[in-house]
Design an enzyme around this catalytic site. Structure first.
Site, PDB file in Angstrom:
ATOM      1  N   ARG A 114     -28.927  12.039 -36.342  1.00  9.43           N
ATOM      2  CA  ARG A 114     -29.349  13.302 -36.508  1.00  9.43           C
ATOM      3  C   ARG A 114     -29.252  14.131 -35.136  1.00  9.43           C
ATOM      4  O   ARG A 114     -29.512  13.570 -34.180  1.00  9.43           O
ATOM      5  CB  ARG A 114     -30.449  13.616 -37.352  1.00  9.43           C
ATOM      6  CG  ARG A 114     -31.726  13.380 -36.790  1.00  9.43           C
ATOM      7  CD  ARG A 114     -32.930  13.727 -37.559  1.00  9.43           C
ATOM      8  NE  ARG A 114     -34.179  13.144 -36.874  1.00  9.43           N
ATOM      9  CZ  ARG A 114     -35.442  13.398 -37.480  1.00  9.43           C
ATOM     10  NH1 ARG A 114     -35.735  14.351 -38.594  1.00  9.43           N
ATOM     11  NH2 ARG A 114     -36.456  12.800 -36.689  1.00  9.43           N
ATOM     12  N   ASN A 152     -34.199  22.174 -36.950  1.00  7.92           N
ATOM     13  CA  ASN A 152     -35.357  21.477 -37.129  1.00  7.92           C
ATOM     14  C   ASN A 152     -35.368  20.925 -35.583  1.00  7.92           C
ATOM     15  O   ASN A 152     -34.718  20.162 -35.022  1.00  7.92           O
ATOM     16  CB  ASN A 152     -35.085  20.152 -37.674  1.00  7.92           C
ATOM     17  CG  ASN A 152     -36.324  19.256 -38.104  1.00  7.92           C
ATOM     18  OD1 ASN A 152     -37.341  19.830 -38.767  1.00  7.92           O
ATOM     19  ND2 ASN A 152     -36.494  18.128 -37.488  1.00  7.92           N
ATOM     20  N   GLU A 153     -36.728  21.364 -35.246  1.00  6.69           N
ATOM     21  CA  GLU A 153     -37.068  20.971 -33.984  1.00  6.69           C
ATOM     22  C   GLU A 153     -36.163  21.008 -32.711  1.00  6.69           C
ATOM     23  O   GLU A 153     -35.548  19.946 -32.229  1.00  6.69           O
ATOM     24  CB  GLU A 153     -37.855  19.711 -33.843  1.00  6.69           C
ATOM     25  CG  GLU A 153     -38.953  19.450 -34.650  1.00  6.69           C
ATOM     26  CD  GLU A 153     -39.558  18.204 -34.886  1.00  6.69           C
ATOM     27  OE1 GLU A 153     -38.892  17.027 -34.574  1.00  6.69           O
ATOM     28  OE2 GLU A 153     -40.707  18.036 -35.373  1.00  6.69           O
ATOM     29  N   GLU A 312     -45.822  20.361 -39.856  1.00  6.54           N
ATOM     30  CA  GLU A 312     -45.752  18.666 -39.969  1.00  6.54           C
ATOM     31  C   GLU A 312     -46.839  18.140 -39.285  1.00  6.54           C
ATOM     32  O   GLU A 312     -46.838  18.316 -38.308  1.00  6.54           O
ATOM     33  CB  GLU A 312     -44.378  18.235 -39.401  1.00  6.54           C
ATOM     34  CG  GLU A 312     -42.965  18.558 -40.013  1.00  6.54           C
ATOM     35  CD  GLU A 312     -41.884  17.819 -39.561  1.00  6.54           C
ATOM     36  OE1 GLU A 312     -42.073  16.756 -38.815  1.00  6.54           O
ATOM     37  OE2 GLU A 312     -40.632  18.453 -39.652  1.00  6.54           O
ATOM     38  N   TRP A 320     -42.394   5.586 -35.104  1.00  6.05           N
ATOM     39  CA  TRP A 320     -41.550   5.512 -33.977  1.00  6.05           C
ATOM     40  C   TRP A 320     -42.438   5.490 -32.724  1.00  6.05           C
ATOM     41  O   TRP A 320     -41.706   5.427 -31.742  1.00  6.05           O
ATOM     42  CB  TRP A 320     -40.921   7.113 -34.057  1.00  6.05           C
ATOM     43  CG  TRP A 320     -41.774   8.254 -34.486  1.00  6.05           C
ATOM     44  CD1 TRP A 320     -41.804   8.929 -35.572  1.00  6.05           C
ATOM     45  CD2 TRP A 320     -42.718   9.051 -33.822  1.00  6.05           C
ATOM     46  NE1 TRP A 320     -42.840   9.915 -35.653  1.00  6.05           N
ATOM     47  CE2 TRP A 320     -43.384  10.027 -34.438  1.00  6.05           C
ATOM     48  CE3 TRP A 320     -43.092   8.754 -32.218  1.00  6.05           C
ATOM     49  CZ2 TRP A 320     -44.475  10.937 -33.704  1.00  6.05           C
ATOM     50  CZ3 TRP A 320     -44.260   9.562 -31.811  1.00  6.05           C
ATOM     51  CH2 TRP A 320     -44.894  10.744 -32.717  1.00  6.05           C
ATOM     52  N   GLU A 360     -36.670   6.360 -41.803  1.00  3.22           N
ATOM     53  CA  GLU A 360     -38.317   6.668 -41.648  1.00  3.22           C
ATOM     54  C   GLU A 360     -39.031   6.063 -42.856  1.00  3.22           C
ATOM     55  O   GLU A 360     -40.136   6.879 -43.287  1.00  3.22           O
ATOM     56  CB  GLU A 360     -38.546   8.267 -41.807  1.00  3.22           C
ATOM     57  CG  GLU A 360     -37.679   8.716 -40.263  1.00  3.22           C
ATOM     58  CD  GLU A 360     -38.235  10.106 -40.004  1.00  3.22           C
ATOM     59  OE1 GLU A 360     -38.555  10.401 -39.110  1.00  3.22           O
ATOM     60  OE2 GLU A 360     -37.691  11.137 -40.843  1.00  3.22           O
ATOM     61  N   LYS A 361     -38.428   5.101 -43.506  1.00  4.79           N
ATOM     62  CA  LYS A 361     -39.199   4.377 -44.487  1.00  4.79           C
ATOM     63  C   LYS A 361     -40.391   3.641 -44.339  1.00  4.79           C
ATOM     64  O   LYS A 361     -41.286   3.583 -45.246  1.00  4.79           O
ATOM     65  CB  LYS A 361     -38.360   3.293 -45.244  1.00  4.79           C
ATOM     66  CG  LYS A 361     -37.832   2.153 -44.339  1.00  4.79           C
ATOM     67  CD  LYS A 361     -36.860   1.089 -44.964  1.00  4.79           C
ATOM     68  CE  LYS A 361     -36.064   0.331 -44.437  1.00  4.79           C
ATOM     69  NZ  LYS A 361     -35.093   1.132 -43.577  1.00  4.79           N
ATOM     70  N   PHE A 362     -40.845   3.516 -42.974  1.00  5.21           N
ATOM     71  CA  PHE A 362     -42.267   3.098 -42.738  1.00  5.21           C
ATOM     72  C   PHE A 362     -43.195   4.104 -42.261  1.00  5.21           C
ATOM     73  O   PHE A 362     -44.266   3.892 -41.604  1.00  5.21           O
ATOM     74  CB  PHE A 362     -42.194   1.723 -41.540  1.00  5.21           C
ATOM     75  CG  PHE A 362     -41.397   0.667 -42.303  1.00  5.21           C
ATOM     76  CD1 PHE A 362     -42.083   0.193 -43.664  1.00  5.21           C
ATOM     77  CD2 PHE A 362     -40.360   0.008 -41.892  1.00  5.21           C
ATOM     78  CE1 PHE A 362     -41.406  -0.676 -44.218  1.00  5.21           C
ATOM     79  CE2 PHE A 362     -39.778  -0.943 -42.532  1.00  5.21           C
ATOM     80  CZ  PHE A 362     -40.096  -1.572 -43.801  1.00  5.21           C
ATOM     81  N   HIS A 363     -42.765   5.270 -42.318  1.00  3.00           N
ATOM     82  CA  HIS A 363     -43.504   6.620 -41.971  1.00  3.00           C
ATOM     83  C   HIS A 363     -44.384   6.964 -43.094  1.00  3.00           C
ATOM     84  O   HIS A 363     -43.864   6.995 -44.309  1.00  3.00           O
ATOM     85  CB  HIS A 363     -42.518   7.500 -41.354  1.00  3.00           C
ATOM     86  CG  HIS A 363     -43.279   8.664 -40.765  1.00  3.00           C
ATOM     87  ND1 HIS A 363     -44.071   9.717 -41.366  1.00  3.00           N
ATOM     88  CD2 HIS A 363     -43.251   9.308 -39.581  1.00  3.00           C
ATOM     89  CE1 HIS A 363     -44.469  10.556 -40.729  1.00  3.00           C
ATOM     90  NE2 HIS A 363     -44.081  10.252 -39.422  1.00  3.00           N
TER      91      HIS A 363
HETATM   92  C1  GAL Z   1     -40.353  15.091 -36.918  1.00  2.00           C
HETATM   93  C2  GAL Z   1     -39.296  15.452 -37.776  1.00  2.00           C
HETATM   94  C3  GAL Z   1     -39.311  14.841 -38.924  1.00  2.00           C
HETATM   95  C4  GAL Z   1     -39.787  13.551 -39.013  1.00  2.00           C
HETATM   96  C5  GAL Z   1     -41.052  13.465 -38.354  1.00  2.00           C
HETATM   97  C6  GAL Z   1     -41.544  11.986 -38.482  1.00  2.00           C
HETATM   98  O1  GAL Z   1     -40.357  15.172 -35.565  1.00  2.00           O
HETATM   99  O2  GAL Z   1     -39.121  17.073 -37.672  1.00  2.00           O
HETATM  100  O3  GAL Z   1     -38.112  15.266 -39.647  1.00  2.00           O
HETATM  101  O4  GAL Z   1     -38.527  12.753 -38.414  1.00  2.00           O
HETATM  102  O5  GAL Z   1     -40.886  13.542 -37.024  1.00  2.00           O
HETATM  103  O6  GAL Z   1     -42.709  11.924 -37.597  1.00  2.00           O
END
Ligand code: GAL
Length: 674
Positions: A114, A152-153, A312, A320, A360-363
């Protein structure tokens, strides 16, 4: 005029990123039911949905999003609607491969993650404007719409692109900024190493060179890359303002993340209708709640002190970092409410339902893989109820005690190559000074070096290598007017072009500090110096030392060893009606505390000896009243003195005298009569 709070929300925002496209439609009903159960008031939708909304060029499918928004609206849940321009579809890149960004080594990124975007690319700009227009036309007055979430960011993970379109765009930016190429030559000092340019057409982005490139060019490229992203944000925002009048527009920041240093949020804060921020705990061994407080204070400062919104954070672990610990029981609520204490009008998460597929399945998420029979879910439901109790806090403002100067542009300049010591990290100094102030229970506003500082009794300058003359004048005026200033080493060294200020260091600060610095003397790794202090107590310092020559300043701590032995290490200068301190070396936590103790005395800030370490007390005040937030980050119950009676909003109990704050808990007292 666009509103500055999410439309239709009466209390605080509670919710998260909602990605229904990852789930069969049969799940959506359950989502809304559970959102209601958890007290969710707003969700962010559609941030990555471009490929579904425009499955092939010019072919749009809004039917699914219509159903999602209608369903949320029926459930009474407000929507922060994304423009999906951070994730152009595969077909777009097939048609426009040059929209993929290029690294400084000339490598073009591929599709498949992305945020792979060259912000100068004209096709990307046109496509982004088109999908934004379609969304605004369709949903601009949708009853569920609370606010717009652009992109986004910005700035992560790609902070700049070095392709040929960017080269051409950079030349245009330089021509608009400097008018003549000679002005560029002058600013960048291209007489050095024979780098002179005879025309704008000879200038490229600072791509990989055999050894260090021109620092002025590198610094301007960061400004250019930031300005280019901001152009794209403004283009989308203006479409939304036109087609969806009154609805506030934001883009989510990451103010205090050192990996996200490519965006000058002072400038961005002026562009958005609501400042929003994303914050994740960085588990590098330091106290995560201090970094959280710093991020929240910085975000509020970027918002000019106005309420902002935490868009968020995580319910538990992220996925990550090298190691991603779960949050301890109660930690999620403590984190959320610590953001609220420092000005956030809510607490939102990434993401609502934990993904089964993808990166991001383990987030963690609000609704974990394990469903509602989980600790995280139970804590989410509890937090939703707590947030509901705090509805009247909305729109009040956090009160700060002191200011810390902060400037992304100085940070960019300081991180260029070939400095006196690579062990000097300006961000580390900012963190260290913040932590020392936090431990003295002082609430910090961050301020731009040229901002009006007169309302703060104490202003700290952790490491502000790049400082304009105007900033120097500002600091001098502040001290003249009675303020107390603390300046750390390697501040006020260069101007906005990374050119050393004329005369002895620290150019614009010599007069106010009452000294000059003859020479820097960085230490080798593992070396340290000792400082002899007024009360006989010694302090330890490392990384940096200096040959300071007083010119009016008194010496308070002296180097006891090292090359500058016997010379001033920490000085104090009475100037006008105020006082300016200078510290020429890297003090550890004890040293910073000793220094700030003296400076706080000068500033008339009484010490908070009545509060235990890691028990945070912050005030928000506004039309609805005055609120005292007490956040206990320790494993022991604590008592916080109250100056007046009040009602504790989370328990509904009356509070007076000494407020009990159980281990790990948060208490919010609405003070009577305020
Ligand atoms: C952010 C992002 C989200 C998600 C999140 C995970 O930086 O905007 O889409 O990836 O991190 O921690």
């Amino acid at each position: 005029m666009p509103e500055t709070t999410p439309r239709g929300l009466t209390g605080l925002a509670f919710g998260g990123d909602y990605n229904p496209e990852q789930w069969p439609e049969s799940v959506w009903q359950e989502d809304v039911r559970l959102m209601r159960e958890a007290g969710v008031t707003m969700v962010s939708v559609g941030i990555f949905s471009w490929a579904l909304l425009e499955p092939s060029p010019g072919v749009y499918d809004f039917a699914w999003l219509d159903r999602v928004l209608d369903l949320l609206h029926e459930g009474g849940i407000r929507v922060d609607l994304g423009t999906p321009t951070v994730a152009p579809p595969a077909w777009f890149y097939r048609a426009h491969p040059e929209a993929l960004p290029v690294t400084e080594d000339g490598v073009r990124y591929e599709f498949g993650s992305r945020a792979a975007i060259c912000h100068s690319n004209a096709d990307y700009r046109a496509a982004a404007a088109d999908i934004t227009t379609r969304l605004a036309e369709r949903y601009g007055d949708h009853p569920a719409l609370a606010m717009w979430h652009v992109h986004n960011e910005y700035g992560v993970p790609v902070s700049a692109c070095y392709c040929d379109s960017c080269a051409a765009h950079f030349r245009r930016w330089l021509a608009a900024t400097y008018r003549t190429v000679d002005a560029v030559n002058d600013a960048w000092g291209t007489a050095f190493w024979g780098q002179r340019y005879a025309g704008f057409d000879q200038i490229n982005p600072p791509r990989r060179t055999p050894t260090v490139g021109n620092p002025g060019q590198a610094l301007d490229y960061r400004r250019f890359a930031d300005a280019t992203m901001r152009e794209n944000f403004r283009a989308e925002r203006d479409i939304l303002h036109r087609l969806s009048p009154g609805v506030p527009v934001t883009t989510n920041f990451m103010t205090a993340l050192s990996q996200c240093d490519s965006v000058d949020y002072w400038a961005w804060g002026r562009e958005v209708d609501i400042v929003t921020n994303d914050h994740y705990l960085i588990t590098d061994g330091r106290r995560t709640h201090v970094n959280l407080a710093m991020a929240a204070d910085l975000t509020r400062s970027v918002a000019g002190g106005a309420p902002w919104l935490l868009l968020e954070h995580s319910t538990s672990g992220v996925n990550w970092q090298p190691r991603n610990p779960a949050k301890a029981p109660g930690q999620m609520a403590r984190n959320s409410l610590a953001h609220v204490a420092r000005g956030s009008d809510g607490a939102m998460f990434f993401q609502w339902r934990q993904s089964r597929r993808g990166a991001e399945k383990f987030h963690s998420a609000m609704l974990p893989h394990g469903g509602t029979e989980t600790r995280v879910w139970r804590e989410v439901v509890e937090l939703g109820a707590a947030i509901d109790c705090l509805a009247t806090v909305r729109s009040t403002r956090t009160e700060a005690d002191v200011a810390v100067l902060w400037d992304w542009q100085s940070w960019w300049a300081q991180n260029l190559q070939w400095r006196p010591s690579e062990d000097h990290d300006p961000r580390e100094r900012a963190d260290a000074f913040y932590e020392a102030l936090y431990d003295r229970h002082l609430t910090v506003d961050f301020a731009h070096p040229e901002a009006d500082l007169s309302r703060y009794p104490l202003v700290v300058v952790p490491a502000l290598y790049l400082m304009t003359k105007a900033a120097g004048v500002n600091l001098e005026r502040y001290v003249d007017g009675g303020g107390t200033l603390v300046v750390s080493y390697f501040s006020g060294i260069v101007d906005e072009h990374d050119a050393v200020h004329e005369g002895a260091y620290p150019g614009p600060l010599r007069d106010v500090l009452g000294l000059t610095v003859e020479e820097f003397s960085p230490l080798l790794q593992g070396q340290s110096v000792r400082l002899a202090g007024p009360d006989g107590r010694e302090l330890a310092a490392d990384v940096w030392s200096e040959f300071v020559v007083p010119g009016g300043a008194e010496t308070v701590w002296t180097y006891a060893d090292g090359l500058p032995a016997g010379r001033p290490a920490v000085t104090r200068h009475r100037h006008g009606r105020g006082t300016a301190w200078y510290v020429s070396t890297r003090l550890g936590a004890d040293g910073l505390d000793a220094l700030l103790e003296r400076a706080a005395e000068d500033a008339g800030l009484a010490p908070r000896t009545d509060l235990p370490r890691d028990v945070e007390v912050v005030r928000r005040t506004g039309e609805s009243g005055s609120y005292l937030f007490a956040v206990n980050h320790t494993a022991s119950d604590a008592k916080v003195p109250l100056e007046t009676h009040g009602t504790e909003l989370l328990t509904g109990e009356r509070a007076a005298g000494r407020l009990a704050v159980p281990a790990g808990a948060v208490r919010v007292v609405r003070l009577d009569g305020r």
